[in-house]
Design a protein around this motif. Sequence first.
Motif, mmCIF file in Angstrom:
data_model
loop_
_atom_site.group_PDB
_atom_site.id
_atom_site.type_symbol
_atom_site.label_atom_id
_atom_site.label_comp_id
_atom_site.label_asym_id
_atom_site.label_seq_id
_atom_site.Cartn_x
_atom_site.Cartn_y
_atom_site.Cartn_z
ATOM 1 N N PRO A 150 0.813 -1.215 0.000
ATOM 2 C CA PRO A 150 0.000 0.000 0.000
ATOM 3 C C PRO A 150 0.850 1.271 0.000
ATOM 4 N N TYR A 151 1.950 1.240 0.734
ATOM 5 C CA TYR A 151 2.855 2.392 0.772
ATOM 6 C C TYR A 151 3.482 2.607 -0.606
ATOM 7 N N SER A 152 4.032 1.554 -1.189
ATOM 8 C CA SER A 152 4.691 1.665 -2.490
ATOM 9 C C SER A 152 3.735 2.150 -3.571
ATOM 10 N N ALA A 153 2.562 1.535 -3.647
ATOM 11 C CA ALA A 153 1.615 1.867 -4.713
ATOM 12 C C ALA A 153 1.169 3.318 -4.623
ATOM 13 N N THR A 154 0.879 3.775 -3.422
ATOM 14 C CA THR A 154 0.392 5.151 -3.297
ATOM 15 C C THR A 154 1.511 6.174 -3.440
ATOM 16 N N LYS A 155 2.742 5.801 -3.085
ATOM 17 C CA LYS A 155 3.866 6.706 -3.329
ATOM 18 C C LYS A 155 4.154 6.809 -4.828
ATOM 19 N N HIS A 156 3.987 5.706 -5.574
ATOM 20 C CA HIS A 156 4.072 5.788 -7.027
ATOM 21 C C HIS A 156 3.015 6.765 -7.557
ATOM 22 N N ALA A 157 1.803 6.643 -7.038
ATOM 23 C CA ALA A 157 0.727 7.534 -7.481
ATOM 24 C C ALA A 157 1.033 8.985 -7.130
ATOM 25 N N ALA A 158 1.664 9.207 -5.978
ATOM 26 C CA ALA A 158 2.015 10.568 -5.574
ATOM 27 C C ALA A 158 3.007 11.190 -6.552
ATOM 28 N N VAL A 159 3.993 10.402 -6.987
ATOM 29 C CA VAL A 159 4.966 10.898 -7.963
ATOM 30 C C VAL A 159 4.273 11.183 -9.290
ATOM 31 N N SER A 160 3.379 10.302 -9.690
ATOM 32 C CA SER A 160 2.647 10.491 -10.940
ATOM 33 C C SER A 160 1.782 11.750 -10.892
ATOM 34 N N LEU A 161 1.118 11.973 -9.775
ATOM 35 C CA LEU A 161 0.309 13.183 -9.620
ATOM 36 C C LEU A 161 1.172 14.428 -9.750
ATOM 37 N N ALA A 162 2.327 14.419 -9.109
ATOM 38 C CA ALA A 162 3.227 15.565 -9.195
ATOM 39 C C ALA A 162 3.655 15.821 -10.635
ATOM 40 N N GLN A 163 3.948 14.749 -11.367
ATOM 41 C CA GLN A 163 4.321 14.905 -12.773
ATOM 42 C C GLN A 163 3.185 15.540 -13.567
ATOM 43 N N SER A 164 1.962 15.103 -13.324
ATOM 44 C CA SER A 164 0.816 15.661 -14.043
ATOM 45 C C SER A 164 0.622 17.137 -13.717
ATOM 46 N N LEU A 165 0.800 17.503 -12.455
ATOM 47 C CA LEU A 165 0.682 18.905 -12.072
ATOM 48 C C LEU A 165 1.732 19.752 -12.787
ATOM 49 N N ALA A 166 2.956 19.214 -12.875
ATOM 50 C CA ALA A 166 4.037 19.946 -13.547
ATOM 51 C C ALA A 166 3.747 20.097 -15.040
ATOM 52 N N ILE A 167 3.264 19.032 -15.662
ATOM 53 C CA ILE A 167 2.980 19.063 -17.098
ATOM 54 C C ILE A 167 1.834 20.023 -17.411
ATOM 55 N N GLU A 168 0.776 19.949 -16.610
ATOM 56 C CA GLU A 168 -0.429 20.714 -16.911
ATOM 57 C C GLU A 168 -0.348 22.181 -16.516
ATOM 58 N N HIS A 169 0.460 22.502 -15.498
ATOM 59 C CA HIS A 169 0.450 23.876 -14.984
ATOM 60 C C HIS A 169 1.798 24.582 -15.015
ATOM 61 N N GLY A 170 2.830 23.905 -15.513
ATOM 62 C CA GLY A 170 4.142 24.532 -15.556
ATOM 63 C C GLY A 170 4.164 25.812 -16.370
ATOM 64 N N HIS A 171 3.407 25.832 -17.478
ATOM 65 C CA HIS A 171 3.390 27.016 -18.331
ATOM 66 C C HIS A 171 2.617 28.180 -17.710
ATOM 67 N N GLN A 172 1.949 27.902 -16.580
ATOM 68 C CA GLN A 172 1.159 28.936 -15.905
ATOM 69 C C GLN A 172 1.867 29.492 -14.669
ATOM 70 N N GLY A 173 3.145 29.186 -14.534
ATOM 71 C CA GLY A 173 3.924 29.729 -13.431
ATOM 72 C C GLY A 173 3.929 28.882 -12.174
ATOM 73 N N ILE A 174 3.384 27.665 -12.252
ATOM 74 C CA ILE A 174 3.336 26.791 -11.080
ATOM 75 C C ILE A 174 4.568 25.903 -11.081
ATOM 76 N N ARG A 175 5.369 26.005 -10.016
ATOM 77 C CA ARG A 175 6.531 25.131 -9.870
ATOM 78 C C ARG A 175 6.127 23.917 -9.060
ATOM 79 N N VAL A 176 6.552 22.756 -9.503
ATOM 80 C CA VAL A 176 6.191 21.502 -8.849
ATOM 81 C C VAL A 176 7.454 20.703 -8.562
ATOM 82 N N SER A 177 7.513 20.146 -7.363
ATOM 83 C CA SER A 177 8.627 19.268 -6.992
ATOM 84 C C SER A 177 8.082 18.051 -6.261
ATOM 85 N N THR A 178 8.771 16.936 -6.409
ATOM 86 C CA THR A 178 8.475 15.768 -5.595
ATOM 87 C C THR A 178 9.783 15.269 -4.998
ATOM 88 N N VAL A 179 9.732 14.855 -3.761
ATOM 89 C CA VAL A 179 10.922 14.465 -3.006
ATOM 90 C C VAL A 179 10.881 12.955 -2.792
#
Length: 272
Positions: A150-179
Amino acid sequence: MSFAGKTAFVTGAGQGIGQALVRQLAKRGVQVCVVDLDSVSAENTASEIGGISLTCDVSKASELESAIETAREKLGQIDMVISNAGFAHGALDGPASADDQQWQMSWDVHVMAHLRACRAVLPEMLERGEGWLISVASAAGLLSQIGDAPYSATKHAAVSLAQSLAIEHGHQGIRVSTVCPLYVATPLLGYDADQPNDRPNDRVLTAAEVAATIVQGIEEERFMILPHPEAAAHFQRRAADTDRWIKGMQRLRGDAFESGNPQHFVDLHRLI
């Protein structure tokens, strides 16, 4: 980026990485809202850094939305959301051994909490043309955590969500990072919070070391922040030959269980 004068909403900030991170941010002139499930830890940390504290169960949408609104009332606009809250219960007998409640809680804390926080702050960030969305995931989100699907699967999803936020909103001035750290000397892995330097080797970083890396990564506007550089090599190895990676992980799982200490998470540097 310049931190001075910015505001930050940081979850899971009463101990561990979150606490170390808000200390770093406060030193750089950030006004911090310390958010934690433990009200005493949140209050003590906020008092130490001159911030404000809020008690919140981030798995509950209503509590998280209320906390963000309260933070906005007290701090004004929210410039940075750092979703750091997390937990690990383990599923030593495999993915199917964890019940629905554990899976759902992992999903709510590691994925939905960040998404819901983004929903609450994105409109104002987009209007300003500036904002920072940071999720503290895990190297388990790039690799796999033996004994806790459960930890691994949801952490994978967390990274994927961050990537989507960066792709969709990067051109609008939103900086996204995942650690994505590997092993950190925090209570999550059973380390004494009062003795963070009591660790078996230098591959187990202190929360303060991880926080310093996170701040540097935010300053450099990097998407992927890896406190343990070797995580990148492991990730590349997994991508290059996934079948070989899985076989290596199977061997490590066997070694961990045969040692009689399956909860002692294996050393990834032994992978081939």
